[in-house]
Design an enzyme around this catalytic site. Sequence first.
Site, PDB file in Angstrom:
ATOM      1  N   TYR A  80      29.958  29.599  42.855  1.00  0.00           N
ATOM      2  CA  TYR A  80      29.848  31.003  42.425  1.00  0.00           C
ATOM      3  C   TYR A  80      28.907  31.095  41.222  1.00  0.00           C
ATOM      4  O   TYR A  80      29.348  31.137  40.074  1.00  0.00           O
ATOM      5  CB  TYR A  80      31.215  31.538  42.009  1.00  0.00           C
TER       6      TYR A  80
ATOM      7  N   TRP B   8      31.187  37.637  37.946  1.00  0.00           N
ATOM      8  CA  TRP B   8      32.103  38.467  38.738  1.00  0.00           C
ATOM      9  C   TRP B   8      32.974  39.301  37.806  1.00  0.00           C
ATOM     10  O   TRP B   8      33.352  38.826  36.713  1.00  0.00           O
ATOM     11  CB  TRP B   8      33.012  37.580  39.599  1.00  0.00           C
ATOM     12  N   LEU B   9      33.323  40.515  38.275  1.00  0.00           N
ATOM     13  CA  LEU B   9      34.047  41.452  37.417  1.00  0.00           C
ATOM     14  C   LEU B   9      35.380  40.911  36.903  1.00  0.00           C
ATOM     15  O   LEU B   9      35.571  40.677  35.714  1.00  0.00           O
ATOM     16  CB  LEU B   9      34.258  42.764  38.192  1.00  0.00           C
ATOM     17  N   TRP B  10      36.335  40.670  37.806  1.00  0.00           N
ATOM     18  CA  TRP B  10      37.658  40.332  37.258  1.00  0.00           C
ATOM     19  C   TRP B  10      37.685  38.910  36.733  1.00  0.00           C
ATOM     20  O   TRP B  10      38.452  38.590  35.824  1.00  0.00           O
ATOM     21  CB  TRP B  10      38.805  40.723  38.187  1.00  0.00           C
ATOM     22  N   ASP B  11      36.770  38.057  37.245  1.00  0.00           N
ATOM     23  CA  ASP B  11      36.674  36.710  36.662  1.00  0.00           C
ATOM     24  C   ASP B  11      36.336  36.819  35.176  1.00  0.00           C
ATOM     25  O   ASP B  11      36.973  36.184  34.327  1.00  0.00           O
ATOM     26  CB  ASP B  11      35.581  35.881  37.348  1.00  0.00           C
TER      27      ASP B  11
ATOM     28  N   GLN C 143      35.730  45.674  42.026  1.00  0.00           N
ATOM     29  CA  GLN C 143      36.802  44.666  42.068  1.00  0.00           C
ATOM     30  C   GLN C 143      37.957  45.162  41.197  1.00  0.00           C
ATOM     31  O   GLN C 143      37.768  46.132  40.460  1.00  0.00           O
ATOM     32  CB  GLN C 143      36.262  43.327  41.543  1.00  0.00           C
TER      33      GLN C 143
ATOM     34  N   ASP D 160      40.126  38.149  49.005  1.00  0.00           N
ATOM     35  CA  ASP D 160      39.261  38.387  50.165  1.00  0.00           C
ATOM     36  C   ASP D 160      39.910  38.329  51.542  1.00  0.00           C
ATOM     37  O   ASP D 160      39.798  39.255  52.320  1.00  0.00           O
ATOM     38  CB  ASP D 160      38.087  37.402  50.146  1.00  0.00           C
TER      39      ASP D 160
ATOM     40  N   ARG E 293      38.922  27.769  53.518  1.00  0.00           N
ATOM     41  CA  ARG E 293      38.171  29.005  53.307  1.00  0.00           C
ATOM     42  C   ARG E 293      38.508  30.035  54.376  1.00  0.00           C
ATOM     43  O   ARG E 293      39.196  29.737  55.362  1.00  0.00           O
ATOM     44  CB  ARG E 293      36.652  28.723  53.354  1.00  0.00           C
TER      45      ARG E 293
ATOM     46  N   TRP F 257      43.513  32.731  50.105  1.00  0.00           N
ATOM     47  CA  TRP F 257      44.318  33.948  49.929  1.00  0.00           C
ATOM     48  C   TRP F 257      45.342  34.162  51.033  1.00  0.00           C
ATOM     49  O   TRP F 257      45.802  35.272  51.269  1.00  0.00           O
ATOM     50  CB  TRP F 257      43.430  35.201  49.785  1.00  0.00           C
TER      51      TRP F 257
ATOM     52  N   GLU G 230      40.349  26.037  41.739  1.00  0.00           N
ATOM     53  CA  GLU G 230      40.346  27.466  42.076  1.00  0.00           C
ATOM     54  C   GLU G 230      41.735  27.904  42.573  1.00  0.00           C
ATOM     55  O   GLU G 230      42.227  28.954  42.226  1.00  0.00           O
ATOM     56  CB  GLU G 230      39.285  27.698  43.150  1.00  0.00           C
TER      57      GLU G 230
HETATM   58  C1  GLC Z   1      36.200  34.929  45.542  1.00  0.00           C
HETATM   59  C2  GLC Z   1      37.572  35.483  45.160  1.00  0.00           C
HETATM   60  C3  GLC Z   1      37.401  36.556  44.124  1.00  0.00           C
HETATM   61  C4  GLC Z   1      36.625  36.006  42.946  1.00  0.00           C
HETATM   62  C5  GLC Z   1      35.303  35.374  43.385  1.00  0.00           C
HETATM   63  C6  GLC Z   1      34.612  34.631  42.261  1.00  0.00           C
HETATM   64  O1  GLC Z   1      35.425  35.888  46.158  1.00  0.00           O
HETATM   65  O2  GLC Z   1      38.263  35.956  46.266  1.00  0.00           O
HETATM   66  O3  GLC Z   1      38.646  37.030  43.701  1.00  0.00           O
HETATM   67  O4  GLC Z   1      36.378  37.006  42.040  1.00  0.00           O
HETATM   68  O5  GLC Z   1      35.547  34.458  44.409  1.00  0.00           O
HETATM   69  O6  GLC Z   1      35.459  33.694  41.689  1.00  0.00           O
END
Ligand code: GLC
Length: 438
Positions: free
Chosen positions: A30, A34-37, A107, A168, A213, A367, A410
């Site tokens: 990644y 990312w927003l919530w990260d 997100q 996801d 995944r 998930w 993760e």
């Molecule tokens: C995946 C996760 C998401 C997270 C992203 C980056 O898409 O499902 O929640 O923000 O990875 O870590």
Amino acid sequence: MDEKELLEKAQEVIKQNDRKKWTVPAGDLYPHQWLWDSCFIAIGLRHVDIERAQTELLSLVRSQWSNGMIPNIVFSDGAEYSGDRELWRSYVSPYAPHKVATSGITQPPMLAEAVVQIGLKLKLPERRSWYRQIYPYLLNYHQWLYADRDPHGEGLIILLHPYESGMDGSPPWVSELRKHSMPWWVSLIEKLRLDWLVNLFRRDTRHVPPGQRTSNVEALAFWAAILRLRRKAYNSEAILPRSLFAVEDLGFNCILIRANAYLRTIAKDIGHKLPESLLQKMQKTEDALEQLWNEDSGQYYSRSFVSHKLIREPTLATILPLYAGSIGKERAKHLCGLLQSKKDFGLKWPVPSVPANSDFFNPLKYWQGPTWINTNWLIIEGLKSYGFDTEAIELTNRTLELIAKSGMNEYFNPLNGQPAGADDFSWTAALTIDLLKN
Ligand code: GLC
């Protein structure tokens, strides 16, 4: 690993993923913001470098669209990422910022929580100036959520893509996909068993075993769903009337309820009056949460925007009304019971993303079973706010034990604690710091 070593390791992981003004979730898998990260990362970072934690969030809000949306991904520059940016083409929307390339969806709204957690560490004058700095972004974001994603004023925010839920491949989304929204050509590929070809184009399965995944068929359908949104320039007015893939997502709405409460606190602290219309909508969300409760099964569920029925696939989102903080004590007690129950969420290394008695349950699949540290953190906060202190401490200790034994991954197998997904994952590290310091 003892506490000191755990703390050092966590700081190392964050440093390794630090890109000066923001942090990537995991270096190879990644490589963007990312927003919530970033919100979870800031919550951890505030204990070690509060200015850097503020910078993390300020980098995030530079991506805000002019209509108020905050996107789930802010892309890194560099030719190697042009494919990622081109998949989303945020420039097709007149609202997208010019200086950064972003995705076209959002997100879970964790921003207000992260802002307040940082605020709690600041002295009053600094806290006020921090709140003043971020308030306009936050207000616009919450207003956008209601204006754009609650067109009928029902109080529940509608998501247009599973990526918006942050979870996801979560069962309610997969079940909606299979019921209403599987493109014919994806079904054909599945029937002809050609889905293995998708691996040629996937980054994640190059880094993580495919069994951990989202399946190829689901990944392909999610990709097709992005193209559908992109064709409509991410304009929900054009998308929603014809969409068969839209969900009033339980987890998202619970997080919003808590975020709304924080927004009220922030506004009060800096002497701003929130618009009356927004306050009414916020109240409506709290009331509407009750519509997602199902008495027979004793669970909360997401609701399909297409059929307007509850999607009766249990996930850990059923526990998140604890985090929302707006439900009664009796209901909260019931959710706490689900957490302890062995046939539901009370596994050896809790909290599984899907309960053990669900048909979807698979301890390693994205998930659909594994334990994630960010959702544990949300549940711990929820337990604390209802005064379930013993349960909160227990889950905190168990979570730290899991990370000490298995690493900063993760996600984890809830049956045996086996690490899964990316190594050295930023929010796992950041929330380790937060759990240790609290
Ligand atoms: C995946 C996760 C998401 C997270 C992203 C980056 O898409 O499902 O929640 O923000 O990875 O870590």
